[in-house]
Motif scaffolding. Structure first.
Motif, mmCIF file in Angstrom:
data_model
loop_
_atom_site.group_PDB
_atom_site.id
_atom_site.type_symbol
_atom_site.label_atom_id
_atom_site.label_comp_id
_atom_site.label_asym_id
_atom_site.label_seq_id
_atom_site.Cartn_x
_atom_site.Cartn_y
_atom_site.Cartn_z
ATOM 1 N N TYR A 31 0.681 -1.359 -0.182
ATOM 2 C CA TYR A 31 -0.053 0.039 -0.076
ATOM 3 C C TYR A 31 0.793 1.211 0.045
ATOM 4 O O TYR A 31 0.419 2.261 -0.803
ATOM 5 C CB TYR A 31 -0.830 0.092 0.994
ATOM 6 N N ASN B 62 -8.652 3.850 9.722
ATOM 7 C CA ASN B 62 -8.227 3.329 11.006
ATOM 8 C C ASN B 62 -9.022 3.986 11.997
ATOM 9 O O ASN B 62 -9.135 5.340 12.158
ATOM 10 C CB ASN B 62 -6.673 3.475 11.408
ATOM 11 N N TYR C 28 -5.153 4.932 7.426
ATOM 12 C CA TYR C 28 -6.100 3.790 6.849
ATOM 13 C C TYR C 28 -5.076 2.423 6.946
ATOM 14 O O TYR C 28 -4.183 2.267 7.198
ATOM 15 C CB TYR C 28 -6.014 3.905 5.172
ATOM 16 N N GLN C 29 -6.279 1.499 6.922
ATOM 17 C CA GLN C 29 -5.602 -0.117 7.063
ATOM 18 C C GLN C 29 -5.725 -0.693 5.775
ATOM 19 O O GLN C 29 -6.747 -0.654 5.038
ATOM 20 C CB GLN C 29 -6.624 -0.879 8.037
ATOM 21 N N PHE C 30 -4.568 -1.205 5.236
ATOM 22 C CA PHE C 30 -4.586 -1.929 3.884
ATOM 23 C C PHE C 30 -5.270 -3.134 4.044
ATOM 24 O O PHE C 30 -5.145 -4.079 4.818
ATOM 25 C CB PHE C 30 -3.083 -1.976 3.648
ATOM 26 N N ASP D 165 -3.476 11.375 -0.071
ATOM 27 C CA ASP D 165 -3.378 9.919 0.349
ATOM 28 C C ASP D 165 -1.917 9.785 0.761
ATOM 29 O O ASP D 165 -1.804 9.073 1.886
ATOM 30 C CB ASP D 165 -3.349 8.898 -0.613
ATOM 31 N N ARG E 234 -9.029 -0.362 0.929
ATOM 32 C CA ARG E 234 -8.588 -0.068 2.501
ATOM 33 C C ARG E 234 -10.066 0.230 2.932
ATOM 34 O O ARG E 234 -10.930 0.456 2.541
ATOM 35 C CB ARG E 234 -7.478 1.230 2.132
ATOM 36 N N LYS E 235 -9.452 0.846 4.468
ATOM 37 C CA LYS E 235 -10.415 1.174 5.054
ATOM 38 C C LYS E 235 -9.958 2.246 6.196
ATOM 39 O O LYS E 235 -8.860 2.091 6.518
ATOM 40 C CB LYS E 235 -11.462 0.156 5.763
#
Length: 411
Positions: free
Chosen positions: A261, A405, A324-326, A286, A402-403
């Motif tokens: 990511y 965190n 973000y979490q990959f 990003d 992704r979402k």
């Protein structure tokens, strides 16, 4: 000649992503002789896939062979000359001058790039390396923009490369023995434990590392754990035109040990900056959301070491900013609004999923569905498991999931 964007490739997956997300060239290491011994690196099982990627993409590949060689390792290098020569590398990145004769003798057609580990930051040294046969110098991180311009003016025929994004080191261009002292893992042999980024707690005249309770080192400091030696992370995304004007031939992103990511987001942002993309701000956003420590412009505008060091007075929760979490990548489209996902972290029904791609800043969906191989709907899926994701979004192979965190700061 257009300026080159050089991205890290710690393994095959990262190599593919770097190429897809806009790199002109990638740097990588073999299983032996690389200063990122824990990056995964490449062995003979990957050689055919690397050759295929290079042939199809036309991108350049540079091999980082930049450890400080011991006598036994020089002997091993010579014994592996045929294997090394079989790789499709355009250049070798070295810091040990003892390797010059090896490459001139056995691979004279390959370019030599001087590693940043050699700490080359003046025109006299650059001229000396040119006379030795080097095609490019990767300048030490201590070189300022003014230094770079003056070096290029005096040695215009030498290609100059510099790190413009990613982790920095508290030692002079990576010459550090702290890791070896505390863990027995030598940074100069490719096995740095990143001890400068550990969290420490002070007790009067001694400090204790958070994960190594009972082991004390003498120093005076205040309360709470703090990464007392950790540098900030380098970020020159707002100064790409100044880097060009200074005379750099290649902009290098640090991070062979970082995630797929990270490679995608960082490569994409600098690609857009180099190309003066009108939507740059969307992609740059990003870059500030991917995992990083506090950003700095390093030594490019100043030679003051305090400009790159994170403060010691930060709260206990200070660490990497990670918005973000990959979650994974799209492996293939099944043609019915369903996509096979390579899952890296748990995906749950109802998550607010976001998708990015080389030329897609952001797509989002909360109404997706998950299915297993038999077609049964799932409430969640974990890392490494087969899953088909159904969505109305027009996804393609290579899109990243992704979402957000919940915790933005991770120690």
């Amino acid at each position: 000649m257009p300026i080159e964007l050089l991205s890290p490739a710690g393994n095959i997956e990262k190599l593919k992503v770097a190429v897809d997300y806009g790199a002109d060239a990638c740097y990588m290491g073999l299983k032996d002789f690389s200063l990122r011994a824990n990056a995964g690196n490449f062995g003979e099982k990957e050689i055919e896939e690397v050759k295929r990627i290079k042939e199809e993409s036309g991108k350049k590949l540079y091999c980082a062979m930049n450890i400080v060689f011991k006598e036994s390792e020089i002997e091993k290098l010579y014994s592996m000359k045929d294997e090394i020569a079989s790789w499709p590398f355009d250049a070798f990145i070295i810091s040990d001058i003892g390797l010059v004769d090896f490459f001139k003798r056995y691979m004279p057609e390959k370019d030599l790039h001087l590693s940043t580990q050699a700490s080359c930051i003046n025109s006299s040294a650059v001229k000396a390396y040119k006379d030795m046969g080097f095609r490019r110098v990767i300048l030490g991180r201590e070189a300022s923009l003014d230094d770079i311009k003056r070096i290029k003016d005096k040695v215009p025929e030498m290609e100059l490369e510099a790190f413009v994004h990613g982790a920095m080191c508290m030692a002079y261009s990576g010459r550090c023995i702290l890791s070896a002292y505390l863990t027995g893992r030598s940074a100069n042999q490719g096995d740095c434990a990143h001890t400068c980024r550990w969290n420490y707690k002070a007790y009067g005249y001694a400090i204790e590392e958070e994960e190594r309770k009972g082991s004390f080192m003498p120093i005076e400091e205040g309360d709470n754990y703090t990464a007392i030696l950790s540098s900030k992370d380098l970020c020159m995304i707002d100064h790409v035109n100044e880097l060009k004007e200074a005379g750099l031939d290649s902009l290098k992103i640090e991070g062979r040990m970082k995630s797929v990511y990270y490679v995608a987001v960082a490569t994409r942002a600098y690609r857009k900056a180099i190309d003066n993309d009108p939507d740059l701000e969307k992609y740059k956003k990003d870059l500030f959301n991917v995992s990083h420590r506090e950003f700095t412009t390093g030594f490019f505008f100043s030679n003051n070491p305090s400009d790159i060091k994170s403060g010691v007075s930060r709260p206990t929760s200070y660490g990497y900013e990670r918005a973000y979490q990959f979650l994974g990548t799209v492996k293939e489209s099944l043609g019915t609004g369903r996509y096979v996902i390579d899952v890296k972290n748990q995906i749950r029904k109802g998550d607010d999923l976001e998708f990015i791609a080389p030329d897609v800043p952001l797509l989002s969906d909360k109404d997706f569905r998950l299915y297993d191989e038999s077609g049964a709907e799932l409430e969640k899926i974990d890392h490494g498991k087969y899953v088909e994701l159904e969505t109305a979004l027009p996804l393609k192979k290579g899109y990243i999931l992704r979402k957000e965190n919940e915790e933005k700061i991770v120690n």
